[in-house]
Design a protein around this motif. Structure first.
Motif, PDB file in Angstrom:
ATOM      1  N   ALA A   1      37.264  49.387  52.022  1.00 24.40           N
ATOM      2  CA  ALA A   1      35.838  49.663  51.805  1.00 24.40           C
ATOM      3  C   ALA A   1      35.390  49.177  50.431  1.00 24.40           C
ATOM      4  N   SER A   2      36.201  49.429  49.417  1.00 24.91           N
ATOM      5  CA  SER A   2      35.853  49.014  48.062  1.00 24.91           C
ATOM      6  C   SER A   2      35.771  47.492  47.956  1.00 24.91           C
ATOM      7  N   PHE A   3      36.760  46.801  48.503  1.00 22.90           N
ATOM      8  CA  PHE A   3      36.774  45.342  48.459  1.00 22.90           C
ATOM      9  C   PHE A   3      35.543  44.779  49.172  1.00 22.90           C
ATOM     10  N   HIS A   4      35.270  45.262  50.371  1.00 18.16           N
ATOM     11  CA  HIS A   4      34.114  44.785  51.142  1.00 18.16           C
ATOM     12  C   HIS A   4      32.810  45.085  50.411  1.00 18.16           C
ATOM     13  N   ASP A   5      32.654  46.317  49.937  1.00 18.12           N
ATOM     14  CA  ASP A   5      31.407  46.694  49.272  1.00 18.12           C
ATOM     15  C   ASP A   5      31.152  45.864  48.021  1.00 18.12           C
ATOM     16  N   GLU A   6      32.206  45.620  47.241  1.00 19.07           N
ATOM     17  CA  GLU A   6      32.029  44.816  46.037  1.00 19.07           C
ATOM     18  C   GLU A   6      31.670  43.369  46.379  1.00 19.07           C
ATOM     19  N   LEU A   7      32.193  42.867  47.480  1.00 20.74           N
ATOM     20  CA  LEU A   7      31.850  41.497  47.878  1.00 20.74           C
ATOM     21  C   LEU A   7      30.404  41.377  48.326  1.00 20.74           C
ATOM     22  N   VAL A   8      29.953  42.286  49.183  1.00 18.44           N
ATOM     23  CA  VAL A   8      28.627  42.120  49.775  1.00 18.44           C
ATOM     24  C   VAL A   8      27.498  42.737  48.955  1.00 18.44           C
ATOM     25  N   ASN A   9      27.807  43.645  48.042  1.00 20.65           N
ATOM     26  CA  ASN A   9      26.752  44.335  47.302  1.00 20.65           C
ATOM     27  C   ASN A   9      26.689  43.945  45.833  1.00 20.65           C
ATOM     28  N   SER A  10      27.334  42.856  45.473  1.00 15.10           N
ATOM     29  CA  SER A  10      27.327  42.438  44.078  1.00 15.10           C
ATOM     30  C   SER A  10      27.207  40.924  44.009  1.00 15.10           C
ATOM     31  N   ASP A  11      26.701  40.462  42.898  1.00 11.40           N
ATOM     32  CA  ASP A  11      26.622  39.023  42.652  1.00 11.40           C
ATOM     33  C   ASP A  11      27.755  38.572  41.748  1.00 11.40           C
ATOM     34  N   GLU A  12      28.696  39.469  41.494  1.00 14.34           N
ATOM     35  CA  GLU A  12      29.843  39.141  40.658  1.00 14.34           C
ATOM     36  C   GLU A  12      30.644  38.009  41.310  1.00 14.34           C
ATOM     37  N   ASP A  13      31.227  37.158  40.495  1.00 15.26           N
ATOM     38  CA  ASP A  13      32.020  36.046  40.995  1.00 15.26           C
ATOM     39  C   ASP A  13      33.071  36.549  41.983  1.00 15.26           C
ATOM     40  N   ALA A  14      33.179  35.878  43.132  1.00 17.42           N
ATOM     41  CA  ALA A  14      34.121  36.309  44.172  1.00 17.42           C
ATOM     42  C   ALA A  14      35.556  36.332  43.657  1.00 17.42           C
ATOM     43  N   GLY A  15      35.914  35.404  42.787  1.00 17.35           N
ATOM     44  CA  GLY A  15      37.259  35.378  42.224  1.00 17.35           C
ATOM     45  C   GLY A  15      37.564  36.631  41.422  1.00 17.35           C
ATOM     46  N   VAL A  16      36.588  37.132  40.707  1.00 19.17           N
ATOM     47  CA  VAL A  16      36.773  38.360  39.923  1.00 19.17           C
ATOM     48  C   VAL A  16      36.999  39.546  40.855  1.00 19.17           C
ATOM     49  N   VAL A  17      36.227  39.608  41.941  1.00 11.85           N
ATOM     50  CA  VAL A  17      36.383  40.700  42.913  1.00 11.85           C
ATOM     51  C   VAL A  17      37.758  40.606  43.584  1.00 11.85           C
ATOM     52  N   VAL A  18      38.137  39.404  44.006  1.00 10.89           N
ATOM     53  CA  VAL A  18      39.452  39.213  44.628  1.00 10.89           C
ATOM     54  C   VAL A  18      40.547  39.634  43.662  1.00 10.89           C
ATOM     55  N   ASP A  19      40.443  39.236  42.402  1.00 10.45           N
ATOM     56  CA  ASP A  19      41.481  39.555  41.418  1.00 10.45           C
ATOM     57  C   ASP A  19      41.566  41.048  41.117  1.00 10.45           C
ATOM     58  N   ARG A  20      40.468  41.758  41.239  1.00  8.47           N
ATOM     59  CA  ARG A  20      40.484  43.201  41.003  1.00  8.47           C
ATOM     60  C   ARG A  20      41.284  43.933  42.094  1.00  8.47           C
ATOM     61  N   HIS A  21      41.338  43.336  43.290  1.00 13.19           N
ATOM     62  CA  HIS A  21      41.987  43.976  44.432  1.00 13.19           C
ATOM     63  C   HIS A  21      43.310  43.335  44.840  1.00 13.19           C
ATOM     64  N   HIS A  22      43.612  42.160  44.304  1.00 11.19           N
ATOM     65  CA  HIS A  22      44.806  41.412  44.712  1.00 11.19           C
ATOM     66  C   HIS A  22      45.497  40.834  43.483  1.00 11.19           C
ATOM     67  N   THR A  23      46.803  40.630  43.585  1.00  8.39           N
ATOM     68  CA  THR A  23      47.539  39.997  42.495  1.00  8.39           C
ATOM     69  C   THR A  23      47.301  38.487  42.534  1.00  8.39           C
ATOM     70  N   PRO A  24      47.537  37.789  41.408  1.00  7.69           N
ATOM     71  CA  PRO A  24      47.334  36.334  41.393  1.00  7.69           C
ATOM     72  C   PRO A  24      48.220  35.597  42.398  1.00  7.69           C
ATOM     73  N   ASP A  25      49.379  36.173  42.724  1.00  4.22           N
ATOM     74  CA  ASP A  25      50.301  35.534  43.663  1.00  4.22           C
ATOM     75  C   ASP A  25      50.163  36.078  45.089  1.00  4.22           C
ATOM     76  N   ILE A  26      48.986  36.623  45.408  1.00  8.49           N
ATOM     77  CA  ILE A  26      48.754  37.203  46.728  1.00  8.49           C
ATOM     78  C   ILE A  26      49.096  36.211  47.839  1.00  8.49           C
ATOM     79  N   VAL A  27      49.752  36.741  48.857  1.00  9.17           N
ATOM     80  CA  VAL A  27      49.943  36.011  50.103  1.00  9.17           C
ATOM     81  C   VAL A  27      49.537  36.985  51.201  1.00  9.17           C
TER      82      VAL A  27
END
Length: 129
Positions: A18-44
């Motif tokens: 829910a947090s990941f989805h809400d931050e993506l659709v309800n913010s204009d923050e760079d998508a990379g920043v949102v992804v990095d807040r929820h995932h590690t740089p080496d995410i697979v």
């Protein structure tokens, strides 16, 4: 220390998505920043057989941001062991006026700060009744 900090696994995984989805659709923050807040740089993350690293995951968020679907995830059961979690859920999505229901089977590994390091997701679209 486990990433779940005594949190019920069902609540942890529901809140994570829910947090990941809400931050993506309800913010204009760079998508990379949102992804990095929820995932590690080496995410697979392998979703229905498709392997996504960080760059592919960011690209995957673009249509989500453009279409801004609404959704709700109902977690039916989840178990955690150390830094790993397995969950069975139903995802209800409305996108462009169309309703979609999917069964979701998720297996993941998380860091102590709650970011996803590895994920495997299998989905099945539930036929409309």
């Amino acid at each position: 220390m486990t990433p779940f900090h005594g949190t019920d696994p069902k609540k942890f995984i529901a809140d994570f998505h829910a947090s990941f989805h809400d931050e993506l659709v309800n913010s204009d923050e760079d998508a990379g920043v949102v992804v990095d807040r929820h995932h590690t740089p080496d995410i697979v993350h392998i979703a229905d057989g498709h392997r996504m690293d960080r760059e592919k995951l960011i690209a995957h968020t673009r249509p989500v941001r453009k279409n801004r679907p609404t959704g709700r995830m109902e977690v039916h059961e989840a178990v955690a062991d150390g830094d790993r979690i397995a969950a069975r859920s139903t995802l209800y999505v409305t996108n462009r006026g169309k309703d979609l229901t999917m069964e979701v089977y998720f297996f993941g590994e998380f860091t102590p700060d709650g970011r996803m390091r590895r994920g495997h997701t299998l989905t099945r679209t539930v036929p409309a009744t």
